[in-house]
Write a protein that holds these residues in place. Structure first.
Motif, PDB file in Angstrom:
ATOM      1  N   LYS A  63      22.772 -13.229 -10.294  1.00  0.00           N
ATOM      2  CA  LYS A  63      24.226 -13.495 -10.293  1.00  0.00           C
ATOM      3  C   LYS A  63      24.595 -14.479 -11.393  1.00  0.00           C
ATOM      4  O   LYS A  63      25.638 -14.349 -12.053  1.00  0.00           O
ATOM      5  CB  LYS A  63      24.638 -14.017  -8.921  1.00  0.00           C
ATOM      6  N   SER A  64      23.742 -15.503 -11.614  1.00  0.00           N
ATOM      7  CA  SER A  64      24.052 -16.515 -12.625  1.00  0.00           C
ATOM      8  C   SER A  64      24.064 -15.913 -14.022  1.00  0.00           C
ATOM      9  O   SER A  64      24.857 -16.312 -14.890  1.00  0.00           O
ATOM     10  CB  SER A  64      23.047 -17.657 -12.549  1.00  0.00           C
ATOM     11  N   SER A  67      27.232 -13.966 -14.376  1.00  0.00           N
ATOM     12  CA  SER A  67      28.358 -14.900 -14.504  1.00  0.00           C
ATOM     13  C   SER A  67      28.406 -15.506 -15.896  1.00  0.00           C
ATOM     14  O   SER A  67      29.479 -15.671 -16.498  1.00  0.00           O
ATOM     15  CB  SER A  67      28.233 -15.998 -13.439  1.00  0.00           C
ATOM     16  N   ALA A  68      27.214 -15.819 -16.444  1.00  0.00           N
ATOM     17  CA  ALA A  68      27.180 -16.400 -17.784  1.00  0.00           C
ATOM     18  C   ALA A  68      27.674 -15.401 -18.826  1.00  0.00           C
ATOM     19  O   ALA A  68      28.378 -15.756 -19.794  1.00  0.00           O
ATOM     20  CB  ALA A  68      25.754 -16.852 -18.113  1.00  0.00           C
ATOM     21  N   ASP A  71      31.388 -15.402 -18.694  1.00  0.00           N
ATOM     22  CA  ASP A  71      31.929 -16.615 -19.327  1.00  0.00           C
ATOM     23  C   ASP A  71      31.925 -16.468 -20.852  1.00  0.00           C
ATOM     24  O   ASP A  71      32.850 -16.910 -21.541  1.00  0.00           O
ATOM     25  CB  ASP A  71      31.105 -17.837 -18.917  1.00  0.00           C
ATOM     26  N   SER A  92      31.096 -13.268 -10.888  1.00  0.00           N
ATOM     27  CA  SER A  92      31.399 -14.285 -11.899  1.00  0.00           C
ATOM     28  C   SER A  92      31.871 -15.549 -11.195  1.00  0.00           C
ATOM     29  O   SER A  92      32.137 -15.562  -9.982  1.00  0.00           O
ATOM     30  CB  SER A  92      32.457 -13.765 -12.870  1.00  0.00           C
ATOM     31  N   ARG A  93      32.018 -16.590 -11.981  1.00  0.00           N
ATOM     32  CA  ARG A  93      32.434 -17.853 -11.371  1.00  0.00           C
ATOM     33  C   ARG A  93      33.896 -17.787 -10.946  1.00  0.00           C
ATOM     34  O   ARG A  93      34.703 -17.116 -11.597  1.00  0.00           O
ATOM     35  CB  ARG A  93      32.205 -19.015 -12.335  1.00  0.00           C
ATOM     36  N   PRO A  94      34.293 -18.492  -9.891  1.00  0.00           N
ATOM     37  CA  PRO A  94      35.682 -18.479  -9.423  1.00  0.00           C
ATOM     38  C   PRO A  94      36.606 -19.124 -10.468  1.00  0.00           C
ATOM     39  O   PRO A  94      36.236 -20.090 -11.136  1.00  0.00           O
ATOM     40  CB  PRO A  94      35.635 -19.300  -8.133  1.00  0.00           C
ATOM     41  N   GLU A  98      42.724 -17.728  -8.861  1.00  0.00           N
ATOM     42  CA  GLU A  98      41.699 -16.709  -8.780  1.00  0.00           C
ATOM     43  C   GLU A  98      42.262 -15.327  -9.090  1.00  0.00           C
ATOM     44  O   GLU A  98      43.461 -15.077  -8.960  1.00  0.00           O
ATOM     45  CB  GLU A  98      41.082 -16.705  -7.385  1.00  0.00           C
TER      46      GLU A  98
END
Length: 424
Positions: A63-64, A67-68, A71, A92-94, A98
């Motif tokens: 997941k990280s 998400s990266a 970003d 992805s990050r919140p 949102e």
């Protein structure tokens, strides 16, 4: 309830213009909204989203990592991204605020809001990519609508004073017409501009001036006629009283007074009809031997004639009257060396002159000699209508009359008349 036709004209015109503007604005807004710019560029957004998909880690990645990667795309495009797995969980990050999970998913991509700010793209592995563009796209429809409405209001505000100015001139014309109808013959309309309304106002002013001149002329003629009729009527009354004493003298006086009355009434009627309007007399312009008419009148008055042969389109009865009045006027006031001359002054006009060797016309009275009932100060004979008839008959034939004093004494009356007339 009032109908549109019951309102003043300027409001009717303004309502019509305003309705047209509103209709155009509404149609423009509807067409703009119907012509969906977002859907027209859908293929471009789909191509971009497919490019992003090709550069994302697979669904099996941590997941990280996913998400990266999102970003990184947000930094490169300055747009907001959200990535959801097949179960609707945010990968992805919140963000704040949102980006919500789309309510539906389908292949090919679509905008899930009415403003075209969020594009939803379903990846091959059932993940959902949501790209949110600048929020100003949400404001564009309202900005466009507000601009259109502002444009309509601006046009309406500009149109109203223009319409009011135009109809105010028409109202002024209406008031002048009503004033003229009430008997105010001096009513006139200010003429401003060079458009159709100003031309109408100028036409009204010319008509009103002609009516005023005509009415004033008739009033003057009636007043003068009533004054002139008193003298023969008084003589008839005196002759009637003398019938018992000297019948022969009374009869002669009666005949002379009746003849004078008959001549006066005939001249008044002829002059009145000539001044009322163009060509209202029962007569026709026909090819007439003007020289023959002149010869007959000169023979009757026993004066000399110097003429060339001229045929012109005239009213023979009126031309004969014109010649007779000029001859009688010359014989009455001059009585010696009266000569009539008739010739072409140019290819299109004839010139008739009656010359005498009398005392001439006083300079102070020359300007008024053609006015009805005007007599020279040195002579009170005649009705004062003879020369007025000469002028009216000349103008009736589109001609003119003038008088000058001759060198060595005497006067010369000159009448210029066109040889041909156009009746079309």
């Amino acid at each position: 309830m009032k109908r549109i036709a019951d309102f003043p004209m300027h409001l009717q015109i303004f309502f019509a213009v305003l309705s047209a503007i509103v209709l155009v604005v509404l149609c423009t807004i509807i067409l703009w909204l119907w012509n969906d710019d977002n859907n027209r560029n859908l293929s471009a957004f789909a191509t971009f989203s497919e490019l992003v998909e090709q550069n994302l880690p697979p669904a099996s990645a941590q997941k990280s990592v996913q998400s990266a990667a999102i970003d990184d795309w947000m930094q490169r495009t300055h747009a907001r991204f959200a990535l959801f797995d097949a179960n609707g969980q945010l990968l992805s990050r919140p963000l704040s605020p949102e980006i919500p999970l789309p309510k539906q998913a389908r292949r090919g991509g679509f905008f899930d809001d009415g403003y075209g700010t969020r594009f939803v793209w379903q990846l091959q592995d059932k993940r959902l990519l949501v790209i949110e563009f600048s929020s100003d796209r949400r404001e564009r429809p309202w900005l466009f609508i507000i601009m259109q409405l502002a444009l309509a209001v601006t046009v309406a505000l500009i149109a109203f004073p223009v319409i009011r100015r135009l109809t105010a001139r028409l109202e002024s014309l209406q008031q002048s017409v009503e004033a003229l109808g009430r008997g105010n013959l001096a009513a006139r309309v200010p003429v401003t501009g060079k458009d159709e309304v100003s031309q109408l106002a100028a036409s009204f002013n010319r008509s009103a001036a002609q009516i005023e001149t005509l009415v004033q002329s008739q009033k003057t003629m009636l007043a003068n006629a009533s004054h002139e009729l008193r003298s023969p009527l008084m003589r008839i009354q005196m002759a009637s009283a003398l019938l018992a004493g000297e019948p022969a003298q009374a009869q002669h006086e009666l005949q002379r007074s009746v003849s004078e009355l008959d001549t006066l009434v005939e001249e008044i009627l002829t002059l009145s009809r000539l001044e009322m309007a163009q060509k209202v007399i029962a007569g026709e312009f026909t090819a007439t031997d003007v020289t023959a008419l002149a010869a007959e009148e000169c023979a009757r008055a026993e004066i000399d004639l110097v003429a060339e042969h001229i045929v012109a389109q005239v009213d023979a009865r009126l031309i004969r009257r014109l010649m007779r009045n000029l001859i009688e006027n010359a014989l009455r006031y001059a009585g010696q060396e009266v000569v009539m001359r008739l010739y072409r002054s140019d290819p299109d006009n004839l010139l008739l002159t009656v010359d005498d060797r009398g005392p001439g016309i006083p300079t102070s009275e020359m300007a008024r000699i053609f006015e009805p009932f005007f007599r020279l100060s040195r002579n009170e004979n005649g009705t004062g209508l003879g020369l007025a008839l000469v002028r009216s008959i000349s103008e009736y034939h589109d001609g003119e009359v003038s008088v000058i004093n001759r060198g060595g004494g005497g006067a010369s009356f000159r009448v210029r008349i066109p040889l041909l007339h156009n009746f079309t």
